[in-house]
Design an enzyme around this catalytic site. Structure first.
Site, PDB file in Angstrom:
ATOM      1  N   ASP A   1      -5.720   2.295  -3.578  1.00 30.02           N
ATOM      2  CA  ASP A   1      -7.020   1.935  -2.799  1.00 30.02           C
ATOM      3  C   ASP A   1      -7.452   3.248  -2.048  1.00 30.02           C
ATOM      4  O   ASP A   1      -8.348   3.334  -1.436  1.00 30.02           O
ATOM      5  CB  ASP A   1      -7.132   0.655  -2.349  1.00 30.02           C
ATOM      6  CG  ASP A   1      -5.945   0.623  -1.077  1.00 30.02           C
ATOM      7  OD1 ASP A   1      -5.152   1.528  -0.955  1.00 30.02           O
ATOM      8  OD2 ASP A   1      -6.149  -0.288  -0.309  1.00 30.02           O
TER       9      ASP A   1
ATOM     10  N   ASP B   1      -2.162   6.405  -3.682  1.00 34.48           N
ATOM     11  CA  ASP B   1      -1.173   5.640  -3.068  1.00 34.48           C
ATOM     12  C   ASP B   1      -0.657   4.577  -3.760  1.00 34.48           C
ATOM     13  O   ASP B   1      -1.174   4.385  -4.881  1.00 34.48           O
ATOM     14  CB  ASP B   1      -1.579   5.302  -1.669  1.00 34.48           C
ATOM     15  CG  ASP B   1      -2.436   4.084  -1.478  1.00 34.48           C
ATOM     16  OD1 ASP B   1      -3.331   3.861  -2.637  1.00 34.48           O
ATOM     17  OD2 ASP B   1      -2.504   3.376  -0.595  1.00 34.48           O
TER      18      ASP B   1
ATOM     19  N   SER C   1       0.807  -1.129   0.142  1.00 36.12           N
ATOM     20  CA  SER C   1      -0.030   0.058  -0.137  1.00 36.12           C
ATOM     21  C   SER C   1       0.900   1.224  -0.139  1.00 36.12           C
ATOM     22  O   SER C   1       1.628   1.364  -0.808  1.00 36.12           O
ATOM     23  CB  SER C   1      -0.771   0.014   1.198  1.00 36.12           C
ATOM     24  OG  SER C   1      -1.696   0.943   1.025  1.00 36.12           O
TER      25      SER C   1
END
Length: 450
Positions: free
Chosen positions: A247, A243, A102
């Site tokens: 998401d 990012d 992430s």
């Protein structure tokens, strides 16, 4: 049974060490394949990834694990997490995998798993997989004739681009908007600019030259300074910061000010409520969302239901309560009319639709409330369990009483890093800062002797 691998958002750690090694990735593939083999049909898994260098290594290891368990593997390549969720359903896969850490730096990586319905796995399913990861693998191996095959799938970017475009309200074009999009040198570096351009915007793209080592580095939603600078330079109407796995999203307005997920949820909730689209009577957010958001919603007869930190907990509550808007202050925005997980690009499109409909500057549209002063500080923990210490518990009780009904206190261990997060908010900023500083000192002191 204590969790050894899964945190708040899958498995995450420093690549090529600890629990982020090829051996672990292979074992996760084997274990997940064993758990999701149901029935006599030919089982399949889709695997996507972001742009980290270690993605190649973990992808190949997972292919070995899944094929050894008897699953056919469809490789998607670099693609956003929400696209993996969508394609898991679209391709009728038994399980979906996203290899990504992430917003973390390139040194880290992670494994996110989705069920055949496109939702992240429940705690129960994750624990079933955990029990198999360190078990004897012989029982998880399929027979020689049933070993799976692996192949790369073409056209997945086009599928996601068309999906994202369809989430825009009918007859709304982005024509006339100058948009800067920061792709964080991550998974959306191809699809995000394409969607915005095809919807009519003038698009300036930054953070779209991944090299395996620069994902999230001084760019993206964790470093919006670069985006703000570019918005000012090209006099854009809006900036969109994604990012590493796309998401989550933050917005930069035409003045260069950063707009967080709380304000974005307020914009969408108000718009959808006005259009009679909002379900559940409000939205779902985590304990970290600002008290100002809660007050904003209450003034408009909408509720705010809070969950633990983690977008999957938000989604669980949304499903249970019939909500179609939820998310996190960090920019995970879940719009269940369209997706089963956070989708930064789709959330940004809803904001852009509001901008076009209302024909007002982003700085006006995206400032829905004045945030209550909120202070968040982290305490790094290398050993022990400071939050179980009697002295710390007493200090927390005292801090809660000090803030009273005009503030909130949230103390929690991070699910992805060895940190304890101390957050307080209230109308009196000086008091809030004092409370946080005292608690940080107390927790750090216990940590030092743990």
């Amino acid at each position: 049974m204590a969790r050894q691998y899964f945190g708040t958002d899958g498995i995450r750690g420093k690549s090529n060490s600890g629990k982020m090694t090829p051996d672990t990735a292979m074992r996760v593939g084997l274990a997940a394949g064993a758990v999701f083999r149901r029935g006599d049909h030919r089982h399949r898994v889709v695997i996507g990834k972001d742009t980290r260098l270690s993605g190649y290594m973990l992808e190949n290891a997972m292919v070995a694990g899944f094929t050894a368990s008897g699953m056919d593997v469809f490789l998607l390549g670099p693609i956003p997490t929400p696209a993996v969720s969508m394609l898991t359903r679209s391709l009728r896969a038994d399980i979906g995998v996203m290899i990504s850490a992430s917003h973390n730096p390139y040194e880290d990586n992670g494994i996110k798993l989705f069920g055949p319905d496109g939702y992240k796995l429940s705690d129960e399913l994750e624990m079933r997989i955990e029990r198999l990861i360190d078990a004897d693998i012989s029982s998880q191996l399929t027979s020689s004739k049933n070993i799976g095959r692996a192949k790369r799938i073409d056209g997945v970017h086009d599928r996601y681009i068309e999906f994202a475009k369809r989430t825009m309200p009918k007859k709304v074009s982005l024509s006339g908007l100058r948009v800067v999009v920061d792709c964080a040198n991550g998974a959306a570096y191809k699809v995000a600019p394409a969607v915005l351009w095809e919807l009519g915007a003038e698009v300036i793209t930054i953070g779209n030259e991944p090299n395996g080592l620069n994902i999230n580095h001084e760019c993206g939603s964790t470093h919006p300074v670069a985006l703000a600078r570019k918005v000012h330079e090209v006099r854009a109407d809006i900036g969109i910061a994604l990012d590493g796995d796309a998401d989550r999203v933050l917005i930069v307005d035409e003045k260069g000010s950063v707009v967080d997920g709380d304000q974005l949820m307020a914009v969408i909730a108000e718009s959808w409520s006005r259009d009679k689209r909002l379900t559940g009577g409000g939205i779902v957010a985590t304990v970290m969302s600002n008290l100002g958001l809660e007050r904003f919603l209450e003034e408009r007869d909408m509720s705010l239901e809070r969950t633990k930190v983690g977008d999957r907990y938000v989604v669980e509550r949304m499903r249970g309560g019939g909500f179609n808007v939820g998310g996190e202050q960090s920019g995970h925005i879940v719009l269940s009319d369209y997706a089963t997980t956070g989708d930064g690009l789709v959330a940004a499109l809803q904001i852009l639709a509001c901008v076009q409909r209302m024909d007002r500057p982003v700085s006006e549209i995206c400032h829905r409330f004045d945030p209550v002063p909120q202070i968040l500080k982290n305490v790094r923990v290398t050993a022990g369990k400071p939050l179980e210490d009697a002295h710390v518990k007493s200090a927390i009780d005292a801090a809660t009483e000090t803030l009273g009904k005009s503030g909130r206190l949230v103390i929690r261990p991070s699910g992805t890093e060895p940190l304890i997060r101390v957050m307080a908010e209230g109308d009196d900023r000086v008091l809030v800062e004092k409370v946080v500083d005292e608690l940080v000192d107390t927790i750090a002191g216990v940590k030092a002797v743990a």
